[in-house]
Scaffold this active site. Structure first.
Site, PDB file in Angstrom:
ATOM      1  N   CYS A   1       8.660  -3.346   0.741  1.00 17.31           N
ATOM      2  CA  CYS A   1       9.619  -2.249   0.690  1.00 17.31           C
ATOM      3  C   CYS A   1       8.998  -1.026   0.023  1.00 17.31           C
ATOM      4  O   CYS A   1       8.004  -1.118  -0.687  1.00 17.31           O
ATOM      5  CB  CYS A   1      10.886  -2.632  -0.044  1.00 17.31           C
ATOM      6  SG  CYS A   1      11.763  -4.054   0.611  1.00 17.31           S
TER       7      CYS A   1
ATOM      8  N   LYS B   1       1.826  -5.589   1.958  1.00 21.63           N
ATOM      9  CA  LYS B   1       0.596  -5.365   1.199  1.00 21.63           C
ATOM     10  C   LYS B   1       0.777  -5.744  -0.260  1.00 21.63           C
ATOM     11  O   LYS B   1      -0.041  -6.450  -0.838  1.00 21.63           O
ATOM     12  CB  LYS B   1       0.185  -3.894   1.321  1.00 21.63           C
ATOM     13  CG  LYS B   1      -1.090  -3.534   0.564  1.00 21.63           C
ATOM     14  CD  LYS B   1      -2.302  -4.194   1.181  1.00 21.63           C
ATOM     15  CE  LYS B   1      -3.594  -3.757   0.520  1.00 21.63           C
ATOM     16  NZ  LYS B   1      -4.755  -4.494   1.033  1.00 21.63           N
TER      17      LYS B   1
END
Length: 604
Positions: A2, A599
């Site tokens: 997010c 990531k």
């Protein structure tokens, strides 16, 4: 996982939000949205899929001076427009974006919100309805209602809240999730990551856990949840637009693979002086010397980097090293030695599982060292010491240069401590020279991209399964190689010690099963690995052999220039990174943004 971006006081809010969200794409997401307010009007736009789809929906119709945007990676609720952020309160007055997980959202719903019409499936919706509840039922100001809600909410969160009746303010709060303030001239910003604000500002302000920030175009005020004002300075981030662009590369991953020789040389200039002496903080060296055991805690690629450096650290320092998966140690801390020291590896410095371990270490009074790529990150702030890996921004989800930089940074630490301990092997280990050779080895491998691409097409284009095998340090590299291949090509891949073949895994070998073998150890170990290769080939496997110079035989596929054994995990991993890249590319997949992955894993 997010991403949040917000801006107040700029006539260009919509463009800034879209550009910021594009910079946050690498964090992983499945939906996105923006809310913009100004000139007595507001607009909310959300979409499932890529930022480009959101941008198409926004068009030229959305404008305003203040806004918040969000990329969502689903945790509570499916990836739908209804569950995408920003979320609105029942009346539509309040708008909120949130990263994290609200652990007591069901309790809040049952205690305070039984009369509220909740439309979605997310925990975030609970938070915005709770704020409105306190404004309407308790007649509180927006600020006081937000504070009251923050006292009740439990879990990890980064919030950015807008009152649509006040286009001049964004209310921000965080706990265990990353969030920064960006300081501009006549405007201010809020974001999960400095990279999303690099076009607008280079001056930033940290937000610590359980702090609330009132962001206006000309002012930023930090408070604790009881309203006490906190003085906080700013800092300048060393980021450049060229660092976060692809340039002429088709994918970030290929660019970042190619940057690894430069990263090796950057580390030499950082952690060694012109005479070749180590330039490592003396306090860090002393703390490692005082430890009777080092515990390396990490997740994913960083965990594999720890394994790759384990033997080197032990031989150079005479200190035992134990590896741990952060997500396990956060809740199941094993029996520790009498004088432990924790080393936490994290590219982002925001890994939630590693932070959970660090919180426990701090509570127990255990000294800690964070090795990270991001200065000012949560782990770097909360650990006793920090060493930076100086890899530059890593955008592709699949980590490449951070892995090799972590191993190299640990090498500088190990040599510095070993020399301080008077270890002859450490003094004789000319790390500056040897790492320069590694950089040259990487460059030589990178020059063979066409050969590697052809080998991959022959071996992996249609397979569903693959195996990596190796011994010693090569075994540790196989774990990282397998992770790379599976995460971006979706080929089910396992990396394991070659000597374990006969203990079970060989039963999976059948006609045309791809087996990639790594050979970089001495000739005796190499001979054993070649014996294992023959075992799988005789059962129908297609073998691809990656071998270090001096150990090659006729028919071997990829020859890697010889480097010092302590650093072979760096040189040997390069061809496996390219194998993963080409396997993904040839399958027509998005190399930089594999499905379901983020990531930075900022929630547990």
């Amino acid at each position: 996982m997010c991403g949040i971006v917000g801006v107040v006081g700029n006539t260009n809010a919509t463009d800034i939000l879209i550009q910021g969200l594009e910079k946050l794409e690498y964090r992983g997401y499945d939906s996105a949205g923006i809310f913009v307010v100004g000139d007595n009007k507001s607009q909310l736009v959300k979409s499932v899929g890529r930022i480009a789809e959101l941008q198409a929906k926004v068009g030229d119709s959305v404008s305003g001076t203040t806004g918040i945007g969000h990329t969502r990676w689903a945790t509570h609720g499916k990836p739908t427009e209804g569950n995408a952020h920003p979320h609105t309160s029942g009346s539509g007055r309040f708008v909120l974006v949130h990263n994290g997980v609200i652990e007591n959202y069901l309790q809040i719903k049952e205690t305070y919100l039984t009369k509220h019409n909740l439309k979605g499936e997310t925990d975030t919706e609970i938070a915005i309805h709770l704020v409105e509840h306190f404004v309407e039922e308790d007649n509180l100001s927006v600020l006081e209602a937000f504070k009251k809600a923050l006292h009740i909410i439990e879990g990890s969160y980064a919030f950015a809240l807008i009152d649509s009746q006040d286009a001049d303010t964004i209310y921000v709060a965080k706990n265990k999730s990353p969030l920064l303030i960006g300081l501009g001239n006549g405007y201010n910003m809020v974001c999960s990551d400095a990279m999303a604000m690099i076009r607008e500002t280079s001056e930033y302000m940290e937000i610590h856990d359980k702090e609330l920030v009132i962001v206006k175009k000309d002012s930023v005020e930090v408070q604790d949840y009881d309203g006490n004002v906190i003085e906080r300075g700013s800092y300048t981030a060393e980021l450049d637009l060229s660092d976060i662009g692809k340039g002429t590369y088709p994918f970030y991953m290929l660019k970042e693979i190619d940057e690894q020789p430069t990263v090796m040389r950057k580390l030499i200039s950082t952690y060694a002086n012109e005479s070749g002496d180590m330039n490592v903080d003396s306090d860090i060296i002393k703390s490692v010397q005082e430890a009777d055991r080092l515990y390396i805690l990490a997740a994913g690629t960083s965990y594999h980097a720890g394994f790759a450096a384990k033997t080197m650290i032990e031989k150079l320092t005479d200190t035992p090293v134990e590896l741990g998966v952060s997500s396990e140690w956060g809740y199941n801390m094993p029996l520790l030695s009498k004088k432990p020291m924790f080393i936490l590896l994290s590219q982002s410095g925001e890994t939630a599982d590693s932070r959970q371990v660090l919180v426990k270490a701090n509570e127990m009074g255990i000294p800690s060292l964070t090795i990270t790529n991001v200065p000012g990150s949560t782990l770097s702030r909360e650990a006793t010491y920090t060493m930076l890996i100086h890899a530059g921004p890593e955008i592709a989800v699949a980590s490449t240069k951070a892995y090799t930089a972590q191993v190299a940074t640990l090498a500088f630490l190990a040599k510095a401590v070993g020399e301080a301990n008077g270890k002859a092997e450490a003094k004789d280990f000319d790390l500056v020279h040897e790492l320069s050779i590694v950089a040259q080895s990487i460059e030589a491998t990178l020059s063979e991209k066409d050969v590697i691409s052809e080998k991959v097409e022959q071996l992996l284009i249609s397979t569903r399964n693959a195996f990596y095998i190796g011994r010693g340090n090569d075994y540790y590299v196989t774990m990282e190689a397998a992770l790379k291949l599976k995460e971006i090509s979706y080929i089910q891949t396992e990396g394991f010690a070659a000597g374990e073949l006969k203990h079970g895994t060989i039963s999976l070998i059948e006609d045309n099963t791809p087996v990639i073998a790594l050979i970089s150890a001495d000739s005796t170990i190499a001979a054993h690995t070649r014996g294992n290769i023959q075992e799988v080939v005789s059962r129908g496997a297609n073998a691809l052999i990656i071998v270090e110079e001096g150990l090659e035989r006729e028919g071997d596929d990829i020859i890697v220039n010889k480097v010092h054994p302590f650093l072979s995990a760096i040189s040997m991993v390069i061809p496996t990174q390219l194998i993963a890249y080409y396997a993904s590319l040839q399958r027509g997949l998005d190399v930089d943004k594999p499905r379901n992955l983020a990531k930075a894993v900022t929630v547990e």
